[in-house]
Design a protein around this motif. Structure first.
Motif, PDB file in Angstrom:
ATOM      1  N   ARG A  41      43.778  35.013  31.129  1.00 50.65           N
ATOM      2  CA  ARG A  41      44.024  35.795  31.737  1.00 50.65           C
ATOM      3  C   ARG A  41      42.630  36.783  32.072  1.00 50.65           C
ATOM      4  N   ILE A  42      41.892  36.911  31.693  1.00 50.44           N
ATOM      5  CA  ILE A  42      40.347  37.498  32.350  1.00 50.44           C
ATOM      6  C   ILE A  42      39.743  36.839  32.724  1.00 50.44           C
ATOM      7  N   GLU A  55      43.307  42.030  31.966  1.00 46.85           N
ATOM      8  CA  GLU A  55      42.238  41.573  33.289  1.00 46.85           C
ATOM      9  C   GLU A  55      42.146  42.544  33.977  1.00 46.85           C
ATOM     10  N   ARG A  63      36.185  43.229  28.959  1.00 41.58           N
ATOM     11  CA  ARG A  63      36.613  42.297  28.575  1.00 41.58           C
ATOM     12  C   ARG A  63      35.760  41.457  28.856  1.00 41.58           C
ATOM     13  N   LYS A 103      41.130  36.374  35.954  1.00 46.18           N
ATOM     14  CA  LYS A 103      40.301  37.901  37.288  1.00 46.18           C
ATOM     15  C   LYS A 103      39.068  37.456  37.469  1.00 46.18           C
TER      16      LYS A 103
END
Length: 399
Positions: free
Chosen positions: A157-158, A357, A109, A161
């Motif tokens: 999405r990462i 994520e 990530r 998170k």
């Protein structure tokens, strides 16, 4: 003579059908694809950006989940953010990139690994399964739009998170809107021109800043140039000495051509690209209309890291830029003129691998990324009329 020729022709046709059936299949990324990754290149520039060749843990199929009880997240036009909303977004985006850059390079990530996965998919580092010489590239063919939608989606999405905020949206650079219009009474959306690089990406004090760009991109009074063409072998062309009004009028004409005049399904999406096909190296041969212009031309206009797929996502501007590219894909589908996505199973079933994520490897197909509602977000309405009606309207008033 006839009795000899007919069986020969029949056998030739049968062999042709069998070979086509054997080779024609969707591009598919697997564990073996990663294991066989090798150094690639772009325009003669070598790259070595393979992800880890051994994928730990399971590969989980991605399935979009549409929850009708929840409102869709809204990706907004950056040029219309202001006041508290702008400051809140800047604070979150800044924090997200600080955290992403702080992740170790071993974390899929991490900011560095985000660039590396784009590099591997875009420089011929991956081989088609079972081949020793046929490479995979998600540029200059019909994979360009869906693959980059996936890439931005997982990047977002990462960030969610890392921020602990599942409602965070990565807003878009509405570079194609070059007219500030007066919305009709009751209209909602953004009607402000967005043809300059968003200031938050040119502020040296921010984590969204990248110094390695052309000086053009730092000029707050210079409109982007969709017709800019850079040949790395010949060097950059002379800058056109256009006024902002002249440049933005040219830009609207270019957008109208790429999105409407030339943009039937085949031209817009890009050339077919299946198992057995050689990597396409000449943009005019394989790229869809908006990949050619304004995508390729604006990458060149911004310059620096953005000039080549080996390094483009090092510049954080890559992400709002590509968010708008995929928004334009959605706009094109709504324009009419028979515009629709391909129904070819070799496009719909093309399959890629992305880390999500949670650092879980996801198996993702093109068919899973065609419905924005199912993915949980939508785009703010903007003044696309500025280029849609270019040929028959000179009024800046929004429809």
């Amino acid at each position: 003579m006839m009795s000899t020729v007919v069986p020969v022709l029949f056998i030739q046709c049968l062999l042709s059908i069998l070979l086509t059936t054997t080779l024609a299949a969707p591009i598919t990324i697997t564990r073996e694809t990663f294991r066989a990754c090798r150094p690639g290149s772009w325009a003669g520039i070598p790259s070595d950006c393979c992800p880890p060749k051994v994928i730990d843990g399971p590969i989980v199929d991605f399935r979009p989940k549409y929850d009708a009880s929840k409102p869709l997240r809204v990706r907004k036009a950056l040029q219309c953010l202001s006041g508290h909303e702008l400051q809140t977004y800047l604070r979150k985006l800044e924090k997200g990139y600080v955290l992403m850059r702080a992740l170790p390079d071993s974390d899929p990530r991490s900011f560095k690994r985000q660039n590396a996965i784009h590099c591997a998919y875009g420089t011929g580092s991956f081989l088609q399964d079972g081949s020793t010489n046929l490479t995979i590239d998600v540029h200059l063919n019909w994979l360009f739009l869906p693959w980059h939608r996936m890439f931005v989606y997982f990047h977002e999405r990462i960030l969610q998170k890392l921020l602990g905020d599942p409602e965070f949206s990565l807003h878009f650079w509405n570079f194609d809107n070059s007219v500030t219009a007066t919305p009709r009474h009751g209209s909602r959306g953004c009607y402000k021109a967005g043809h300059f690089v968003p200031p938050m990406y040119n502020d040296p004090s921010k984590a969204t800043f990248e110094a390695n760009r052309s000086v053009r991109a730092f000029d707050p009074n210079r409109a982007v140039d969709y017709a800019y063409n850079f040949n790395p072998l010949l060097g950059p062309p002379a800058w056109p000495n256009n006024t902002v009004e002249e440049q933005t009028r040219m830009n609207r004409e270019v957008m109208h051509r790429s999105m409407i005049t030339l943009a039937n399904t085949t031209n817009f999406i890009g050339k077919t690209y299946r198992v057995g096909d050689a990597q396409i190296l000449i943009p005019a041969v394989g790229a869809g209309t908006i990949e050619l212009v304004p995508h390729n031309t604006l990458h060149a206009w911004i310059g620096g890291w953005m000039l080549q797929p080996i390094t483009a996502p090092i510049d954080p501007l890559f992400y709002p830029f590509h968010a708008n590219m995929e928004r334009l894909w959605s706009v094109w589908r709504k324009l009419g003129y028979g515009n629709d996505d391909p129904t070819d199973p070799d496009w719909l079933n093309a399959t890629f691998l992305f880390w999500d994520e949670n650092s879980v490897m996801r198996r993702v197909r093109v068919r899973d990324f065609l419905d924005l509602n199912a993915l949980g977000y939508r785009y703010e309405k903007v003044n696309d009329a500025s280029w849609i009606f270019f040929d028959n309207s000179t009024s800046p008033r929004a429809p």
